[in-house]
Design a protein around this motif. Sequence first.
Motif, mmCIF file in Angstrom:
data_model
loop_
_atom_site.group_PDB
_atom_site.id
_atom_site.type_symbol
_atom_site.label_atom_id
_atom_site.label_comp_id
_atom_site.label_asym_id
_atom_site.label_seq_id
_atom_site.Cartn_x
_atom_site.Cartn_y
_atom_site.Cartn_z
ATOM 1 N N GLU A 86 -10.158 -3.758 14.232
ATOM 2 C CA GLU A 86 -9.768 -2.650 14.461
ATOM 3 C C GLU A 86 -8.458 -2.823 15.522
ATOM 4 O O GLU A 86 -7.603 -2.408 15.297
ATOM 5 C CB GLU A 86 -10.504 -1.923 15.800
ATOM 6 C CG GLU A 86 -10.286 -0.666 16.336
ATOM 7 C CD GLU A 86 -11.392 -0.078 17.135
ATOM 8 O OE1 GLU A 86 -10.973 0.924 17.832
ATOM 9 O OE2 GLU A 86 -12.355 -0.414 17.302
ATOM 10 N N SER A 89 -5.499 -4.605 13.325
ATOM 11 C CA SER A 89 -5.081 -3.669 12.378
ATOM 12 C C SER A 89 -4.040 -2.656 12.643
ATOM 13 O O SER A 89 -2.985 -2.239 12.345
ATOM 14 C CB SER A 89 -6.316 -2.770 11.420
ATOM 15 O OG SER A 89 -7.013 -3.707 10.736
ATOM 16 N N LYS A 115 -4.557 -9.024 4.772
ATOM 17 C CA LYS A 115 -4.426 -7.604 3.876
ATOM 18 C C LYS A 115 -3.153 -6.781 4.393
ATOM 19 O O LYS A 115 -2.620 -6.147 3.324
ATOM 20 C CB LYS A 115 -5.518 -6.702 4.533
ATOM 21 C CG LYS A 115 -5.704 -5.323 4.460
ATOM 22 C CD LYS A 115 -5.876 -4.928 2.965
ATOM 23 C CE LYS A 115 -5.791 -3.442 2.611
ATOM 24 N NZ LYS A 115 -6.114 -3.131 1.275
ATOM 25 N N GLN A 173 -18.136 -7.132 5.287
ATOM 26 C CA GLN A 173 -18.388 -5.644 5.299
ATOM 27 C C GLN A 173 -16.985 -5.126 5.854
ATOM 28 O O GLN A 173 -16.921 -4.021 4.940
ATOM 29 C CB GLN A 173 -19.363 -5.231 6.362
ATOM 30 C CG GLN A 173 -19.660 -3.862 6.505
ATOM 31 C CD GLN A 173 -20.035 -3.076 5.270
ATOM 32 O OE1 GLN A 173 -20.962 -3.459 4.525
ATOM 33 N NE2 GLN A 173 -19.227 -2.361 4.537
ATOM 34 N N HIS A 174 -16.507 -5.465 6.615
ATOM 35 C CA HIS A 174 -15.177 -5.004 7.007
ATOM 36 C C HIS A 174 -13.979 -5.271 6.052
ATOM 37 O O HIS A 174 -13.225 -4.383 5.811
ATOM 38 C CB HIS A 174 -14.535 -5.558 8.471
ATOM 39 C CG HIS A 174 -15.343 -5.009 9.638
ATOM 40 N ND1 HIS A 174 -14.936 -3.652 9.980
ATOM 41 C CD2 HIS A 174 -16.386 -5.439 10.388
ATOM 42 C CE1 HIS A 174 -15.831 -3.466 11.135
ATOM 43 N NE2 HIS A 174 -16.696 -4.821 11.170
ATOM 44 N N ARG A 175 -14.113 -6.296 5.281
ATOM 45 C CA ARG A 175 -13.124 -6.713 4.278
ATOM 46 C C ARG A 175 -13.565 -5.698 3.132
ATOM 47 O O ARG A 175 -12.517 -5.297 2.566
ATOM 48 C CB ARG A 175 -13.296 -8.210 3.754
ATOM 49 C CG ARG A 175 -12.593 -9.175 4.596
ATOM 50 C CD ARG A 175 -13.207 -10.617 4.088
ATOM 51 N NE ARG A 175 -12.481 -10.930 2.938
ATOM 52 C CZ ARG A 175 -11.292 -11.405 2.732
ATOM 53 N NH1 ARG A 175 -10.568 -11.600 3.836
ATOM 54 N NH2 ARG A 175 -10.831 -11.622 1.559
ATOM 55 N N ALA A 176 -14.647 -5.228 2.759
ATOM 56 C CA ALA A 176 -14.926 -4.516 1.822
ATOM 57 C C ALA A 176 -14.494 -3.076 2.133
ATOM 58 O O ALA A 176 -13.823 -2.375 1.292
ATOM 59 C CB ALA A 176 -16.342 -4.229 1.572
ATOM 60 N N ASP A 177 -14.643 -2.510 3.267
ATOM 61 C CA ASP A 177 -13.966 -1.349 3.588
ATOM 62 C C ASP A 177 -12.278 -1.103 3.636
ATOM 63 O O ASP A 177 -12.036 -0.130 3.317
ATOM 64 C CB ASP A 177 -14.257 -1.111 5.337
ATOM 65 C CG ASP A 177 -15.753 -1.101 5.759
ATOM 66 O OD1 ASP A 177 -16.487 -0.613 4.634
ATOM 67 O OD2 ASP A 177 -16.247 -1.158 6.739
ATOM 68 N N LEU A 178 -11.781 -2.598 3.640
ATOM 69 C CA LEU A 178 -10.635 -2.563 3.397
ATOM 70 C C LEU A 178 -10.141 -2.820 1.863
ATOM 71 O O LEU A 178 -8.765 -3.006 1.605
ATOM 72 C CB LEU A 178 -9.663 -3.734 4.241
ATOM 73 C CG LEU A 178 -9.757 -3.253 5.773
ATOM 74 C CD1 LEU A 178 -9.107 -4.251 6.461
ATOM 75 C CD2 LEU A 178 -8.866 -1.859 6.005
#
Length: 406
Positions: A86, A89, A115, A173-178
Amino acid sequence: MKVVLTAWGSRGDVEPLTGLAVALQKLEVEVRLCVPADDEFTDLLASLDLPLVPLGPTAKSVVSGSTPPAERAFQLARELVAARFETLSAAAADGYDAIVATGLMPAGARDVADKFGLHYVLATFHLAGLPSQRFRPGARPGTPSSAAETDLKVLWEQDAQRVNGLYQEAVNQHRADLGMPPVDNVRDYVLTDRPWLAADPTLCPSEGMTELDVVQTGAWIRHDSRPLPDELQSFLDAGEPPVYVGLGSMAAYAPKSTAPAAIEAIRARGRRVVVARGWAGLDAVDDADDCLVIGTVNHQALFPRMAAIVHHGGAGTTTAAARAGVPQVIVPLIADQPYWAGRVVDLGIGAAHQGKEPTPASVSASLDVALADETQVRARAVAEKVRGDGAMVAAELLVKEMSERR
């Protein structure tokens, strides 16, 4: 150029970043620090006019809480991964060019850098967490390795599995969200093949210690011009150099016997005592005027006034004591502290306390070594070799790498 410096941990993790931040500002780089918003850090950064973005829970609430840090490790890992995704980013969206990450395993920092196309540097203040065929990995939460296992390759593979157990699910999980693919080995991804070592080469030589391409910048030290409190200054001026006793942030690990044992052993030598309360909550045993309890002060001003420095062996405190040219006694408790205790012994600048529970006899035995004439001579000699320019070395290297990347 704009750089985010991030760490989660105690004073030993945050204060070096202020050294790098000040050096970067001298090179006209804009800096933002994402660190825990403990009062101590908030006040420090405000005094330096450095912007702070809170990251995760306060460090003191974790190390001083009712739940032991080891039992909270898996929950904390998830919280910190989420916080890094968070806050970092948001920094990327604000046009920052690079992330320098250190402190407790900064899983999530490189993911954000990759990213959004930011330059990424992982920095460490010691060698303990870098895979090596020279030494065993340190302890981490999770399934421990067998005491009978001696194959270092196997032990470091198991270390990577423990890191995955802490961070992998949350990271992926956070990588998948991005829209990013999963990471198989979180530890090695975080470390990179070229980590920076922000430690003095005399105190922490790195050559041949790891297979990674380590870049040793030297310790990140910020010149501290803060005066000592009046009460402390008066105490120092009133007699011979006292002995310092402090365990820093070791609230959850500090043996209760530390202050009483150390005070008794020091008094038996006719010496006065300065006790640093710290997060460990050390205190005096009586109201005698030969002992003064202090809060957070400028170690650069205080340590040269000491006869010896008894401490937990954090990287920052060890370096500050070595720079002061004053013998030290390390009472190692966790993490990299046994390493620093060993280095102090190898360099002949102090002693490693024997046993986990300090007693007057055990502290006295360590002080026999630390206060010996030859140790004092050696401490002064080593102090001349400890460099103070590591923060600027790192800042100039970072600017060079960002320029080349552009």
